[in-house]
Structures are given as C-alpha cells and as structure tokens.
Scaffold this motif. Structure first.
Motif, PDB file in Angstrom:
ATOM      1  N   ARG A 104      -5.549   5.778  -1.047  1.00 48.12           N
ATOM      2  CA  ARG A 104      -6.017   6.140  -2.391  1.00 48.12           C
ATOM      3  C   ARG A 104      -6.689   7.505  -2.423  1.00 48.12           C
ATOM      4  NH1 ARG A 104      -9.016   1.803  -5.872  1.00 48.12           N
ATOM      5  NH2 ARG A 104      -8.361   3.373  -7.376  1.00 48.12           N
ATOM      6  N   CYS A 105      -7.136   7.974  -1.270  1.00 45.41           N
ATOM      7  CA  CYS A 105      -7.793   9.279  -1.201  1.00 45.41           C
ATOM      8  C   CYS A 105      -7.239  10.056  -0.005  1.00 45.41           C
ATOM      9  CB  CYS A 105      -9.301   9.090  -1.086  1.00 45.41           C
ATOM     10  SG  CYS A 105     -10.254  10.610  -1.169  1.00 45.41           S
TER      11      CYS A 105
ATOM     12  N   LEU B  49      -6.101   1.177   2.773  1.00 44.50           N
ATOM     13  CA  LEU B  49      -6.047   1.347   1.323  1.00 44.50           C
ATOM     14  C   LEU B  49      -6.945   2.491   0.878  1.00 44.50           C
ATOM     15  CD1 LEU B  49      -4.950   0.378  -1.348  1.00 44.50           C
ATOM     16  CD2 LEU B  49      -6.763  -1.343  -1.437  1.00 44.50           C
TER      17      LEU B  49
ATOM     18  N   ASP C 150       2.709   1.789  -3.358  1.00 44.33           N
ATOM     19  CA  ASP C 150       1.827   2.244  -4.443  1.00 44.33           C
ATOM     20  C   ASP C 150       1.290   3.652  -4.201  1.00 44.33           C
ATOM     21  OD1 ASP C 150       2.174  -0.160  -5.726  1.00 44.33           O
ATOM     22  OD2 ASP C 150       0.351  -1.066  -4.901  1.00 44.33           O
ATOM     23  N   HIS C 151       1.148   4.045  -2.937  1.00 44.99           N
ATOM     24  CA  HIS C 151       0.555   5.349  -2.602  1.00 44.99           C
ATOM     25  C   HIS C 151       1.396   6.055  -1.531  1.00 44.99           C
ATOM     26  CE1 HIS C 151      -3.020   3.905  -4.748  1.00 44.99           C
ATOM     27  NE2 HIS C 151      -2.910   2.793  -4.042  1.00 44.99           N
TER      28      HIS C 151
ATOM     29  N   THR D 202       0.830  -1.211   0.000  1.00 47.44           N
ATOM     30  CA  THR D 202       0.000   0.000   0.000  1.00 47.44           C
ATOM     31  C   THR D 202       0.860   1.256   0.000  1.00 47.44           C
ATOM     32  OG1 THR D 202      -1.752  -1.170   1.210  1.00 47.44           O
ATOM     33  CG2 THR D 202      -1.828   1.239   1.218  1.00 47.44           C
TER      34      THR D 202
END
Length: 361
Positions: free
Chosen positions: A135-136, A131, A96-97, A93
């Motif tokens: 993602r936000c 997650l 990726d972010h 996680t």
C-alpha cells in the motif's frame, strides 16, 4: 540347572500371545500419508495462485500496452516462495497493489523482516507487513538501515502504550514515514483526555490520527466531551470518533437535538457503569446518512434531513456574509491621506451623493 531354566523360559515365550506388532507403525504410516497429502495440496494451491497471479497481472499490462520486464514474473515467484503457507493472501495483495512488483522482491522481503522484527515477531505478522509495503511502495526508496532505525524509534517511543501497529500501518501506512517525535508528542497529548490504558483503543479506533493536526483533534474531543457529553471510554471505543469531520458531527448532533432524539446522560445517576448519551456515538460517526436517519431518528425521513442541511447551510452563509459586511463597514479615519488602499465603489457613491446635495443648495 541352567539348561532347564533356559528351556522353560523359551517355552513361556512361545506360549505367550503374539503382540500386534503392526499396530503402531500402521497408525504412523497413515498419519504420515495424511500430512504428505496436505503438504502436496498446499504446494499445489500455491502453484495455482502463483500462475493465476502472473497470468492476470501480465495480461492486464498487455491490455494497457505496457512493457513487462523479465524481473516482473521473477518478483512474483520470489514473493510466493517467501509465503508458502498463505498464497491466497499474497495473490489478493499483488492483484490489488501490482505497483510493488516494480521493486526488487529481495528488498521487499528485507523491509517485511524489519517490520516483523521491530514488533518482536508478535505485533506485526508477515502478511500484514506485506500489505503495508504494497500500500505504500514508496517506502522502499528509504535506505534499509535508516528505515530500521525509524521503525525502532517509533516503536520504542510508544512502547508504554502498546499501540496496535498492525492496524495503524495498514490503515495509515504513511505514519511510519513521520517524525518519531511527532508521534510521541501526539500520544502524550492524548493522555490529557484519556487514561494510559485507553490510548491503545483511541489509536486503534482512529488509526489515521497521527496524520491529523492536533488542534483539530482537540477541538473534536472537547466538543464530544463538553457539548455532547460523551464519555472518554465511549470515544476511545468508537470507530472514527476523532477522524470524522467536526462539521459533520455538529450537523448530526444538531439534527438529533432539535428533533428531540438526543438524550444527554443524567449527571445525578449513581451507577458503577457510567451512563452514556443516547444514541450511541458509533451510530453518529460510523454510519452513512441513510442509516443514521433510520437508526437514530425514528419517524423522520431523509427528505427532512436534507431540508435541515439546507437550512443549516443558509444560516452559515448568512453568518459569513454578516462578517464580510462588518469588515466593509470599517471606517478609515485617515481616508483622505490614505494612499495604500484603493477606494471602493460604495465610497465613491457616498462621495457623489454629497456632491449632489451641495449642488442643490
């Protein structure tokens, strides 16, 4: 008498076979050693994941010549400490972010706890909440109390339909920033076309549905049910059935219909299970073009499908041009006194033509 009784009891105890006293404790000791080794290996794995994550992210920032604040590595450590049983998920996680590490880890953990508590510790797992926040990350700009109230309102308004929020927040994280009344309104409108039991499946198959305009959603539902004769059950169970573009859906349906590969269900069929149209809807909405032609149109090629697309595009262009020409042919009865519209070249040509005719006479 008493003395003889004690002596006989002592003799019987000495003659009895010895119990394997070391049997049970030995088994407990072995079990404890296995558990200890598992805990040790888990701790080692977590440490390796944390070090690998720190090295990879900091090295990537150095390559881009970005400043790495001291709290960057601290945030990584705090998040790994909060997830001791799933370090591999935390690693993937964060890799990726990495934007989430710009925020304080304590606030990230607070928002994760709000989501998990809002779902009664059953709907959303901690890893799924992480997650979502990753993602936000702009959701962290919300006030903590306001975010908790937002989550409570959204989950409360949709509680009767048991929506899969663990899927929604990951596929469409901005949904939690929408007005709760809007989400409740969309759910209520869906009940016009689907039973209450199918609402969960519809939303699970189309998790971005709350970010779409209702008129567009309704147009697709009507096209699927009335034109393609797809049952509400099949629409609810098919991924991307309502998020696929209507133009793309129409194109594929027309290609199947004109090539003779689409079969509508027989309305006179009597069966306990509803007869479905063929091919199945998921082969139309959840496939790329090459797989769509291969699975749904045996005997046809991608070249033929591309030619069909070009023909449809030309038909659409001709229709638009006809509508445009109809607007141009509009006759203004008050053209002589019309001071707010500029004359077009076509009108000037007609006027010049009249002048030429008059000159000849």
């Amino acid at each position: 008498m008493a003395t003889s009784f004690l002596l006989s009891s002592a003799r019987r105890c000495l003659l009895l076979p010895k119990l394997p006293v070391s049997g049970v404790p030995a088994r407990n000791l072995r079990t404890s050693s296995v558990l200890f080794s598992k805990v040790k290996s888990g701790t080692k794995l977590a440490k390796e994941c944390e070090e690998r994550t720190q090295f990879g992210l900091i090295d990537a920032r150095n390559v881009k010549k970005l400043y790495t604040p001291p709290k960057f590595a601290k945030n990584i450590s705090e998040l790994f400490k909060f997830f001791p049983l799933s370090p591999d998920i935390v690693e993937s996680t964060l890799m990726d972010h990495p934007e989430i590490l710009s925020y304080d880890a304590a606030k990230v953990i607070e928002f994760i706890q709000i989501l998990v508590e809002g779902g009664d510790y059953d709907v959303i797992k901690q890893e799924e909440a992480l997650l979502f926040v990753a993602r936000c990350p702009e959701i962290l700009k919300f006030n903590k109390l306001k975010f908790a109230e937002q989550v409570s309102d959204i989950f409360g308004l949709t509680a009767n339909y048991d929506l899969p929020w663990n899927i929604i927040i990951i596929a469409s994280p901005h949904t939690l920033a929408l007005n709760p009344d809007h989400i409740g309104y969309i759910v209520e409108l869906l009940t016009k076309y689907f039973t209450a039991e199918k609402i969960r499946d519809v939303v699970g198959s189309n998790p971005e549905i709350f970010e779409m305009i209702w008129d567009d959603i309704e147009e697709k539902i009507l096209y699927l049910q009335k034109t393609m004769n797809v049952s509400s059950h099949r629409i609810a169970m098919t991924p991307h059935s309502l998020t696929h573009s209507l133009s793309g859906l129409q194109l594929r349906y027309q290609f199947l219909l004109r090539s003779g590969h689409y079969r509508h269900p027989d309305p006179s069929a009597m069966s306990a299970v509803p007869v479905e149209a063929s091919p199945a809807l998921h082969l139309i909405t959840d496939t790329d073009e090459e797989r769509f032609v291969h699975k749904c149109c045996p005997g046809l090629s991608m070249e033929e499908f591309n030619i069909f697309k070009a023909i449809i595009m030309l038909e659409t262009t001709d229709t638009v041009e006809d509508e445009f020409e109809t607007l141009e042919d509009y006759n203004d009865d008050d053209i002589e006194d019309n001071s707010y519209t500029r004359k077009t070249k076509e009108k000037n040509k007609q006027k010049n033509k009249k002048r030429v005719v008059r000159a000849k006479s």
